[in-house]
Write an enzyme that holds these catalytic residues in place. Structure first.
Site, PDB file in Angstrom:
ATOM      1  N   GLY A   1       2.258 -10.072   0.839  1.00 59.65           N
ATOM      2  CA  GLY A   1       2.237  -8.631   0.547  1.00 59.65           C
ATOM      3  C   GLY A   1       0.977  -8.239  -0.200  1.00 59.65           C
ATOM      4  N   GLY A   2       0.558  -9.094  -1.137  1.00 65.70           N
ATOM      5  CA  GLY A   2      -0.667  -8.812  -1.902  1.00 65.70           C
ATOM      6  C   GLY A   2      -1.872  -8.748  -0.990  1.00 65.70           C
ATOM      7  N   ARG A   3      -1.893  -9.620   0.010  1.00 62.22           N
ATOM      8  CA  ARG A   3      -3.045  -9.635   0.931  1.00 62.22           C
ATOM      9  C   ARG A   3      -3.064  -8.383   1.806  1.00 62.22           C
ATOM     10  NH1 ARG A   3      -2.045 -16.009   1.379  1.00 62.22           N
ATOM     11  NH2 ARG A   3      -3.287 -16.461  -0.464  1.00 62.22           N
TER      12      ARG A   3
ATOM     13  N   ARG B   1     -28.622  15.621   6.757  1.00 63.87           N
ATOM     14  CA  ARG B   1     -29.967  15.067   6.539  1.00 63.87           C
ATOM     15  C   ARG B   1     -30.829  15.225   7.797  1.00 63.87           C
ATOM     16  NH1 ARG B   1     -33.874  13.776   2.884  1.00 63.87           N
ATOM     17  NH2 ARG B   1     -35.031  11.904   3.498  1.00 63.87           N
TER      18      ARG B   1
ATOM     19  N   PHE C   1     -29.723  11.156  16.507  1.00 62.32           N
ATOM     20  CA  PHE C   1     -30.282   9.908  17.033  1.00 62.32           C
ATOM     21  C   PHE C   1     -29.155   9.027  17.573  1.00 62.32           C
ATOM     22  CE2 PHE C   1     -33.334  10.732  13.353  1.00 62.32           C
ATOM     23  CZ  PHE C   1     -34.225  11.425  14.152  1.00 62.32           C
TER      24      PHE C   1
ATOM     25  N   LEU D   1     -26.856   4.375   6.237  1.00 63.78           N
ATOM     26  CA  LEU D   1     -27.053   5.684   6.865  1.00 63.78           C
ATOM     27  C   LEU D   1     -27.483   6.750   5.851  1.00 63.78           C
ATOM     28  CD1 LEU D   1     -24.083   5.680   9.417  1.00 63.78           C
ATOM     29  CD2 LEU D   1     -26.518   5.827   9.991  1.00 63.78           C
TER      30      LEU D   1
ATOM     31  N   GLU E   1      -7.261 -12.201  -4.097  1.00 62.91           N
ATOM     32  CA  GLU E   1      -6.002 -12.543  -3.408  1.00 62.91           C
ATOM     33  C   GLU E   1      -6.224 -13.680  -2.400  1.00 62.91           C
ATOM     34  OE1 GLU E   1      -3.895 -10.406  -4.935  1.00 62.91           O
ATOM     35  OE2 GLU E   1      -2.052 -11.269  -4.123  1.00 62.91           O
TER      36      GLU E   1
HETATM   37  C1  LIG Z   1     -12.324  -8.548 -10.253  1.00 63.35           C
HETATM   38  C2  LIG Z   1     -11.400  -9.714 -10.090  1.00 63.35           C
HETATM   39  C3  LIG Z   1     -10.056  -9.561 -10.374  1.00 63.35           C
HETATM   40  C4  LIG Z   1      -9.167 -10.631 -10.237  1.00 63.35           C
HETATM   41  N1  LIG Z   1      -7.851 -10.421 -10.517  1.00 63.35           N
HETATM   42  C5  LIG Z   1      -6.994 -11.460 -10.430  1.00 63.35           C
HETATM   43  C6  LIG Z   1      -5.608 -11.292 -10.752  1.00 63.35           C
HETATM   44  O1  LIG Z   1      -5.171 -10.205 -11.107  1.00 63.35           O
HETATM   45  N2  LIG Z   1      -4.776 -12.347 -10.656  1.00 63.35           N
HETATM   46  C7  LIG Z   1      -5.238 -13.567 -10.261  1.00 63.35           C
HETATM   47  O2  LIG Z   1      -4.434 -14.514 -10.193  1.00 63.35           O
HETATM   48  N3  LIG Z   1      -6.521 -13.762  -9.953  1.00 63.35           N
HETATM   49  C8  LIG Z   1      -7.416 -12.749 -10.034  1.00 63.35           C
HETATM   50  N4  LIG Z   1      -8.742 -12.933  -9.710  1.00 63.35           N
HETATM   51  C9  LIG Z   1      -9.171 -14.265  -9.329  1.00 63.35           C
HETATM   52  C10 LIG Z   1      -9.342 -14.390  -7.807  1.00 63.35           C
HETATM   53  O3  LIG Z   1      -8.086 -14.444  -7.172  1.00 63.35           O
HETATM   54  C11 LIG Z   1     -10.184 -15.649  -7.564  1.00 63.35           C
HETATM   55  O4  LIG Z   1     -11.518 -15.354  -8.002  1.00 63.35           O
HETATM   56  C12 LIG Z   1     -10.204 -16.027  -6.093  1.00 63.35           C
HETATM   57  O5  LIG Z   1      -8.934 -16.469  -5.656  1.00 63.35           O
HETATM   58  C13 LIG Z   1     -11.213 -17.160  -5.826  1.00 63.35           C
HETATM   59  O6  LIG Z   1     -11.019 -18.229  -6.687  1.00 63.35           O
HETATM   60  P1  LIG Z   1     -12.257 -18.773  -7.531  1.00 63.35           P
HETATM   61  O7  LIG Z   1     -12.964 -17.624  -8.177  1.00 63.35           O
HETATM   62  O8  LIG Z   1     -11.729 -19.858  -8.422  1.00 63.35           O
HETATM   63  O9  LIG Z   1     -13.241 -19.361  -6.458  1.00 63.35           O
HETATM   64  P2  LIG Z   1     -13.351 -20.875  -5.985  1.00 63.35           P
HETATM   65  O10 LIG Z   1     -12.006 -21.369  -5.551  1.00 63.35           O
HETATM   66  O11 LIG Z   1     -14.112 -21.649  -6.997  1.00 63.35           O
HETATM   67  O12 LIG Z   1     -14.245 -20.679  -4.680  1.00 63.35           O
HETATM   68  C14 LIG Z   1     -15.686 -20.693  -4.691  1.00 63.35           C
HETATM   69  C15 LIG Z   1     -16.156 -20.700  -3.236  1.00 63.35           C
HETATM   70  O13 LIG Z   1     -15.680 -21.897  -2.597  1.00 63.35           O
HETATM   71  C16 LIG Z   1     -14.920 -21.559  -1.443  1.00 63.35           C
HETATM   72  N5  LIG Z   1     -13.806 -22.505  -1.265  1.00 63.35           N
HETATM   73  C17 LIG Z   1     -12.940 -22.956  -2.213  1.00 63.35           C
HETATM   74  N6  LIG Z   1     -12.036 -23.770  -1.653  1.00 63.35           N
HETATM   75  C18 LIG Z   1     -12.340 -23.852  -0.334  1.00 63.35           C
HETATM   76  C19 LIG Z   1     -11.785 -24.546   0.786  1.00 63.35           C
HETATM   77  N7  LIG Z   1     -10.698 -25.320   0.676  1.00 63.35           N
HETATM   78  N8  LIG Z   1     -12.360 -24.399   1.992  1.00 63.35           N
HETATM   79  C20 LIG Z   1     -13.442 -23.598   2.149  1.00 63.35           C
HETATM   80  N9  LIG Z   1     -14.015 -22.917   1.137  1.00 63.35           N
HETATM   81  C21 LIG Z   1     -13.466 -23.033  -0.094  1.00 63.35           C
HETATM   82  C22 LIG Z   1     -14.381 -20.147  -1.738  1.00 63.35           C
HETATM   83  O14 LIG Z   1     -14.047 -19.496  -0.521  1.00 63.35           O
HETATM   84  C23 LIG Z   1     -15.582 -19.516  -2.429  1.00 63.35           C
HETATM   85  O15 LIG Z   1     -16.526 -19.090  -1.478  1.00 63.35           O
HETATM   86  C24 LIG Z   1      -9.646 -11.893  -9.833  1.00 63.35           C
HETATM   87  C25 LIG Z   1     -11.011 -12.054  -9.524  1.00 63.35           C
HETATM   88  C26 LIG Z   1     -11.877 -10.981  -9.653  1.00 63.35           C
HETATM   89  C27 LIG Z   1     -13.343 -11.152  -9.297  1.00 63.35           C
END
Ligand SMILES: Cc1cc2nc3c(=O)[nH]c(=O)nc-3n(C[C@H](O)[C@H](O)[C@H](O)COP(=O)(O)OP(=O)(O)OC[C@H]3O[C@@H](n4cnc5c(N)ncnc54)[C@H](O)[C@@H]3O)c2cc1C
Length: 159
Positions: free
Chosen positions: A15-17, A42, A52, A112, A138
């Site tokens: 649901g979150g996604r 513009r 265009f 644009l 998410e």
């Molecule tokens: C503004 C903001 C609000 C947020 N709010 C919440 C919240 O309310 N609740 C909450 O729980 N979290 C929250 N988050 C955290 C967010 O869910 C995580 O940042 C996100 O899930 C990614 O995890 P990470 O930052 O640890 O990245 P990492 O897991 O360290 O990933 C780094 C990179 O490695 C890639 N990667 C990692 N594992 C794999 C794999 N197995 N295969 C391929 N690629 C991979 C990722 O895709 C990414 O490109 C928030 C983040 C932000 C920026």
């Protein structure tokens, strides 16, 4: 039920996604509408930039891709409501597509607007920043692909 906690917590993510995908759609819709308005105002080379064909094609693709993402999100939402066996895959596919398309549409809307698009006076700059994070929140869009691949190995591919 005891021992089911992780599964229940994970199922909440579907649901979150869908929510994040819907937020991307909303932001991108706003960016598209702003771009459509701006290109008619513009003028360059003595005519509105809307005249265009390169501008028209861009706007046509933006709406087409946004609409495809919207339909995919509706399917994911419906699958979640009815408890469809592939609801997790549909949610991951819809989140991945809607957030990638949402960012791309907002980014093209900024383009644009030319140089004005980069300025804070115009709303599209904020929309691009806001929509960028949806590709990370998410579960990143790489993780969406991990989920889709896992579900493919369970159910095969959708027909
Ligand atoms: C503004 C903001 C609000 C947020 N709010 C919440 C919240 O309310 N609740 C909450 O729980 N979290 C929250 N988050 C955290 C967010 O869910 C995580 O940042 C996100 O899930 C990614 O995890 P990470 O930052 O640890 O990245 P990492 O897991 O360290 O990933 C780094 C990179 O490695 C890639 N990667 C990692 N594992 C794999 C794999 N197995 N295969 C391929 N690629 C991979 C990722 O895709 C990414 O490109 C928030 C983040 C932000 C920026």
């Amino acid at each position: 039920m005891e021992g089911e906690g992780f599964k229940i917590a994970m199922s909440g993510l579907d649901g979150g996604r869908i929510n994040i995908g819907a937020a991307s759609l909303g932001g991108a819709q706003e960016a598209l509408e702003r771009a459509l308005g701006y290109v008619n105002e513009r003028e360059q080379f003595g005519q509105p930039i809307a005249s265009f064909q390169a501008t028209q094609f861009k706007l046509a693709d933006m709406e087409t891709e946004l609409d495809a993402a919207r339909l995919m999100l509706y399917r994911a939402a419906s699958a979640l409501d009815t408890g469809h066996p592939q609801k997790t895959k549909y949610a991951a596919m819809a989140k991945r597509l809607a957030t990638d398309v949402g960012f791309s549409v907002a980014n093209q809307a900024l383009q644009l607007h030319g140089g004005y698009g980069y300025l804070r006076d115009y709303e599209v700059e904020r929309l691009v920043r806001d929509l960028r994070v949806h590709q990370i929140l998410e579960g990143t869009n790489e993780i969406m692909r991990v989920i889709i691949a896992r579900e493919q190995s369970r159910f095969g591919v959708s027909a």
